[in-house]
Write a protein that holds these residues in place. Structure first.
Motif, short mmCIF file in Angstrom:
data_model
loop_
_atom_site.label_atom_id
_atom_site.label_comp_id
_atom_site.label_asym_id
_atom_site.label_seq_id
_atom_site.Cartn_x
_atom_site.Cartn_y
_atom_site.Cartn_z
N ASP A 166 8.90 -8.13 1.30
CA ASP A 166 7.83 -9.13 1.14
C ASP A 166 8.55 -10.41 0.97
O ASP A 166 8.57 -11.18 0.41
CB ASP A 166 6.41 -9.21 0.43
CG ASP A 166 5.63 -10.59 0.38
OD1 ASP A 166 5.18 -10.70 1.08
OD2 ASP A 166 5.71 -10.37 -1.02
N LYS A 167 8.88 -9.54 -0.87
CA LYS A 167 10.36 -10.42 -0.96
C LYS A 167 11.57 -10.92 -0.68
O LYS A 167 11.83 -11.46 -1.17
CB LYS A 167 10.63 -9.75 -2.61
CG LYS A 167 9.35 -9.52 -3.61
CD LYS A 167 10.01 -9.10 -4.44
CE LYS A 167 8.91 -8.24 -6.04
NZ LYS A 167 9.15 -7.45 -7.03
N ASP A 168 11.92 -10.22 0.14
CA ASP A 168 13.00 -10.50 1.01
C ASP A 168 12.64 -12.11 2.03
O ASP A 168 13.40 -12.04 2.60
CB ASP A 168 13.50 -9.29 1.98
CG ASP A 168 14.69 -9.61 2.51
OD1 ASP A 168 15.83 -10.14 1.40
OD2 ASP A 168 15.36 -9.24 3.26
N GLY A 169 12.37 -12.20 2.21
CA GLY A 169 11.08 -12.91 3.14
C GLY A 169 10.82 -12.73 4.25
O GLY A 169 10.38 -13.41 5.03
N ARG A 170 10.19 -11.41 4.74
CA ARG A 170 10.10 -11.30 5.86
C ARG A 170 8.56 -10.44 5.76
O ARG A 170 8.26 -9.31 5.59
CB ARG A 170 10.69 -9.67 6.09
CG ARG A 170 12.25 -9.41 6.24
CD ARG A 170 12.72 -8.58 5.68
NE ARG A 170 13.00 -7.54 7.38
CZ ARG A 170 13.56 -6.48 7.50
NH1 ARG A 170 14.48 -6.07 6.09
NH2 ARG A 170 13.79 -5.92 8.39
N LYS A 171 7.94 -11.88 5.90
CA LYS A 171 6.37 -11.88 5.52
C LYS A 171 5.46 -10.54 7.10
O LYS A 171 4.54 -10.59 7.08
CB LYS A 171 5.53 -13.64 4.79
CG LYS A 171 6.63 -14.26 3.80
CD LYS A 171 6.14 -13.49 3.07
CE LYS A 171 6.60 -14.09 1.58
NZ LYS A 171 6.58 -14.08 0.71
N ILE A 172 5.70 -11.45 7.94
CA ILE A 172 4.79 -10.50 8.74
C ILE A 172 5.17 -8.96 9.07
O ILE A 172 4.12 -8.27 8.99
CB ILE A 172 5.61 -11.00 9.73
CG1 ILE A 172 5.21 -12.80 10.58
CG2 ILE A 172 4.69 -10.43 11.51
CD1 ILE A 172 6.13 -13.59 11.71
N LEU A 173 6.15 -8.74 8.68
CA LEU A 173 6.52 -7.05 9.12
C LEU A 173 6.10 -6.85 7.48
O LEU A 173 5.05 -5.49 7.72
CB LEU A 173 7.93 -6.84 8.65
CG LEU A 173 8.34 -4.94 8.25
CD1 LEU A 173 8.12 -4.31 9.56
CD2 LEU A 173 10.32 -4.65 8.38
N ALA A 174 5.88 -7.20 6.36
CA ALA A 174 5.24 -6.32 5.35
C ALA A 174 3.42 -6.51 5.09
O ALA A 174 2.92 -5.90 5.13
CB ALA A 174 5.41 -7.25 4.39
N GLU A 234 6.01 -4.84 16.42
CA GLU A 234 6.86 -5.21 15.16
C GLU A 234 7.30 -4.38 14.21
O GLU A 234 8.83 -4.48 13.40
CB GLU A 234 5.97 -6.65 14.18
CG GLU A 234 5.41 -8.04 15.23
CD GLU A 234 7.05 -8.70 15.18
OE1 GLU A 234 8.14 -8.61 14.21
OE2 GLU A 234 7.26 -9.72 16.04
N ILE A 235 6.32 -3.45 13.90
CA ILE A 235 7.37 -2.43 13.53
C ILE A 235 8.13 -1.57 13.90
O ILE A 235 8.94 -0.90 12.71
CB ILE A 235 5.60 -0.94 12.81
CG1 ILE A 235 4.73 -2.26 11.85
CG2 ILE A 235 6.01 -0.48 11.49
CD1 ILE A 235 3.53 -1.56 11.20
N GLU A 236 7.79 -1.32 15.34
CA GLU A 236 8.96 -0.28 15.66
C GLU A 236 10.08 -0.97 15.47
O GLU A 236 11.59 -0.33 15.96
CB GLU A 236 8.75 -0.52 17.02
CG GLU A 236 7.31 1.08 17.16
CD GLU A 236 6.83 1.13 18.48
OE1 GLU A 236 7.07 0.23 19.22
OE2 GLU A 236 6.39 2.86 18.70
N ARG A 237 10.47 -2.60 15.21
CA ARG A 237 11.82 -2.94 15.74
C ARG A 237 12.29 -2.86 14.53
O ARG A 237 13.53 -2.38 14.77
CB ARG A 237 11.16 -4.75 16.19
CG ARG A 237 12.64 -5.52 15.81
CD ARG A 237 11.81 -6.67 16.49
NE ARG A 237 11.58 -6.65 17.30
CZ ARG A 237 10.54 -8.35 17.40
NH1 ARG A 237 10.78 -9.41 16.71
NH2 ARG A 237 9.27 -8.10 18.65
N ASP A 238 11.24 -2.27 13.15
CA ASP A 238 12.53 -2.68 12.09
C ASP A 238 12.21 -0.98 11.43
O ASP A 238 12.58 -1.06 10.42
CB ASP A 238 11.56 -3.46 10.84
CG ASP A 238 12.33 -4.72 11.67
OD1 ASP A 238 13.83 -5.64 12.05
OD2 ASP A 238 11.78 -5.93 11.55
N LYS A 239 11.30 -0.15 12.35
CA LYS A 239 11.00 1.28 11.33
C LYS A 239 12.27 2.14 10.44
O LYS A 239 12.25 2.87 10.33
CB LYS A 239 10.62 2.22 12.94
CG LYS A 239 11.24 2.52 13.36
CD LYS A 239 10.17 3.69 14.32
CE LYS A 239 11.44 4.88 15.73
NZ LYS A 239 10.46 5.37 16.04
#
Length: 612
Positions: free
Chosen positions: A512-520, A548-553
């Motif tokens: 979330d702090k990194d700016g990846r609001k959707i993943l968070a 979305e989660i599988e893309r960055d899991k």
């Protein structure tokens, strides 16, 4: 001492041959008189001072001449002039119509000249309609006006209309020269052309200006005396300004403009005159358009000489800049700065022969209209910076990966081995070109299965569909070695569900702090649960969140494996669309939920006839 008579009255034409610049109309009226084909209602319209009233008087005089009368006879008793500006009432028109019925005593026609006829009132026009449509045979009406659009259509339809045009500068200058010769005045052609231009197509104004200048300068009329008396900028000012522009002399140009302002001239007058000067230079570029230059012979030579120093592209840009300044002048808050900026732009056109435009400012909406010298764009960067940039390119793309299968690890080993060899060769080649001061990237030639860094070469890549890439892939498959990972060496520490959920929440905060609001947001949508065999299970309301989660899991799993010290953790994601209802409710669903908690809400809705 004889009283002075102004030239506009003294040299008023007495015949149609003397009328200046209206040959088409005078020929038409002469032929109509000769052929007895003259209409009984005529309308003379056109700008001021072009001969409307003069032609009306000449016509009224000539239609009564039968060859026996003297040419000097003016038949004043048969000509009635009415100024409609002061006699515009219905009573004035009634008095006129009562006189129309009386035939002339001498001559054949009675001529009624109504000047400024557009000033008549609406009632007066209506009272005049019948008489104008069916006048007696001996009556002719000549109406004169400068504003034809103010006359009602019923009057226009009953008249034969003659449109008088403006007197050209050439015709006005020739007539002024004729008058100067009669008065024995030595007048320069350029001086007479300036007077004709100042008159703006009105011969009466030209004669009035001529009398004023003669009173100022006497029997010798020079261009300098005319420009001083009329408060107009001389040609020399614009010739000097153009020379400074062509030399790119911005300081000299600003000084010239300041001197012009000090002489009492307006900046608007200066820039508009400069635009006209550029137009005249453009006209001189082609021999067929030189006739459009309305100046004297001496000035025409100067224009021709200066036009040879310019080009059509330069003049087009200069005209556009000067015209744009002319348009913006009245609305500008700082008018002097606007003109000075335009002059600087003009002096910067085609500087050093370059045609470079500066980059757009403000999302491409504001672009400077002048050309900036090429030296402005040259920026010399230090050699050390160039070396650092080259070294930085070699560290471009770094990704974190985790070995999930034996095949993946084997391929990574082969690719890293080739990358390490190629980078070593590239570094040696780069050292030969740049020197020993270049920054080199140190790499480990023997990566382990737990390596998390995979360096990608920044050199030019070969297309994946080329023959070279297919050949390299085939060689790589032949050289692969069967490596086996010893899973017994990997950590397999046990952990609780609470520990897993704590590190899961920490990872969500980092993302979330990194700016990846959707993943968070997706990771926070459900509380993860720990099942058997170190499997983490979450349930999502739709498939989009799952993708979305599988893309960055991999980032998630690597973080959890590191924090929990267990490389056998698995992630299981399921989709249950029924859970979506806990995130969004329709108005009907909200109402049903509230009614379950408090049945009185339904009574309230029915009592007040409310909508959901």
């Amino acid at each position: 001492m004889e009283p002075f008579i102004v030239s506009a009255r003294k040299y008023r034409p007495q015949t149609f041959k003397d009328v200046v610049g209206q040959q088409a109309i005078t020929n038409t009226l002469t032929n109509a008189i000769d052929n007895n084909h003259l209409a009984q209602a005529l309308l003379f319209t056109g700008p001021r001072g072009v001969g409307k009233t003069t032609c009306a008087r000449i016509l009224a005089k000539q239609i009564n001449q039968d060859g026996r009368a003297h040419e000097d006879e003016d038949f004043a008793f048969n000509i009635f002039e009415l100024d409609a500006a002061s006699n515009n009432s219905v009573d004035d028109i009634r008095e006129l119509t009562s006189q129309v019925r009386i035939p002339p005593q001498v001559g054949k026609y009675k001529v009624y000249i109504i000047d400024e006829v557009h000033m008549l009132s609406q009632a007066a026009f209506n009272a005049f309609l019948k008489t104008l449509e069916e006048p007696p045979a001996h009556a002719i009406f000549i109406l004169a006006t400068t504003e034809k659009h103010k006359i009602i259509p019923t009057i226009l339809s009953r008249c034969q209309i003659f449109d008088f045009k403006r007197i050209t500068v050439k015709d006005a200058a020739e007539y002024l020269k004729y008058i100067a010769e009669n008065q024995e005045i030595d007048a320069e052609d350029d001086a007479l052309h300036i007077i004709a231009q100042k008159a703006d197509g009105a011969m009466r104004d030209a004669l009035s200006i001529f009398d004023r200048v003669v009173s100022f300068s006497g029997k010798k009329l020079t261009r300098k005396a005319v420009t001083e008396n009329l408060n107009v900028l001389d040609y020399d000012t614009y010739f000097t300004a153009t020379d400074l522009i062509l030399k790119h002399d911005i300081p000299g140009l600003l000084i010239l403009f300041n001197e012009t302002l000090a002489r009492g001239f307006d900046g608007h007058h200066f820039i508009s005159g400069l635009a006209s000067h550029f137009r005249d230079l453009m006209v001189c570029l082609h021999p067929n358009t030189i006739e459009l230059l309305e100046v004297g012979e001496e000035a025409k030579k100067h224009y021709s000489e200066q036009s040879k120093k310019t080009s059509s592209s330069f003049l087009l840009t200069a005209i556009d800049l000067a015209n744009d300044c002319d348009i913006k002048y009245k609305s500008s808050k700082n008018q002097r700065l606007l003109v000075e900026l335009t002059l600087m732009k003009l002096a910067s056109i085609d500087f050093d022969g370059e045609k470079k435009k500066s980059e757009s400012l403000g999302n491409g909406r504001n672009k400077p209209d002048f050309i900036i010298p090429a030296s402005f764009y040259k920026v010399n960067r230090p050699i050390v910076v160039e070396k650092e940039l080259k070294a930085k390119k070699t560290e471009e793309a770094i990704i974190n990966t985790t070995a999930t299968s034996t095949e993946t690890i084997k391929e990574e080993q082969g690719i890293q081995h080739q990358t390490s060899t190629r980078n070593t060769q590239d570094q040696a080649h780069r050292k030969e070109e740049v020197g020993s001061t270049d920054v080199a990237l140190e790499k480990d030639p023997n990566p382990t299965p737990k390596a998390k860094i995979n360096l990608k070469s920044t050199e030019r890549r070969v297309s994946g569909l080329s023959l070279s890439s297919l050949k390299a892939k085939k060689e790589h498959q032949l050289n692969k070695k069967e490596d086996v990972i010893d899973e017994s060496n990997l950590p397999k520490t046990k952990f609780t569900e609470e520990e897993m959920q704590k590190h899961w929440a920490d990872f969500v905060d980092i993302v979330d702090k990194d700016g990846r609001k959707i993943l968070a947001s997706n990771l926070h949508s459900d509380v993860p649960k720990l099942t058997e065999n170190f499997t983490i299970w979450i349930e999502l309301p739709n498939g989009t969140m799952k993708k979305e989660i599988e893309r960055d899991k991999y980032d998630l799993m690597e973080y959890l494996k590191l924090k929990l010290n267990n490389h056998f953790i698995q992630l299981r994601i399921t989709v249950n669309e029924a859970t979506a209802k806990k995130f969004a409710f329709t108005p009907e669903e909200k109402y049903l939920k509230l009614r379950e908690k408090n049945p009185a809400i339904d009574l309230l809705r029915k009592e007040f006839d409310l909508d959901i």
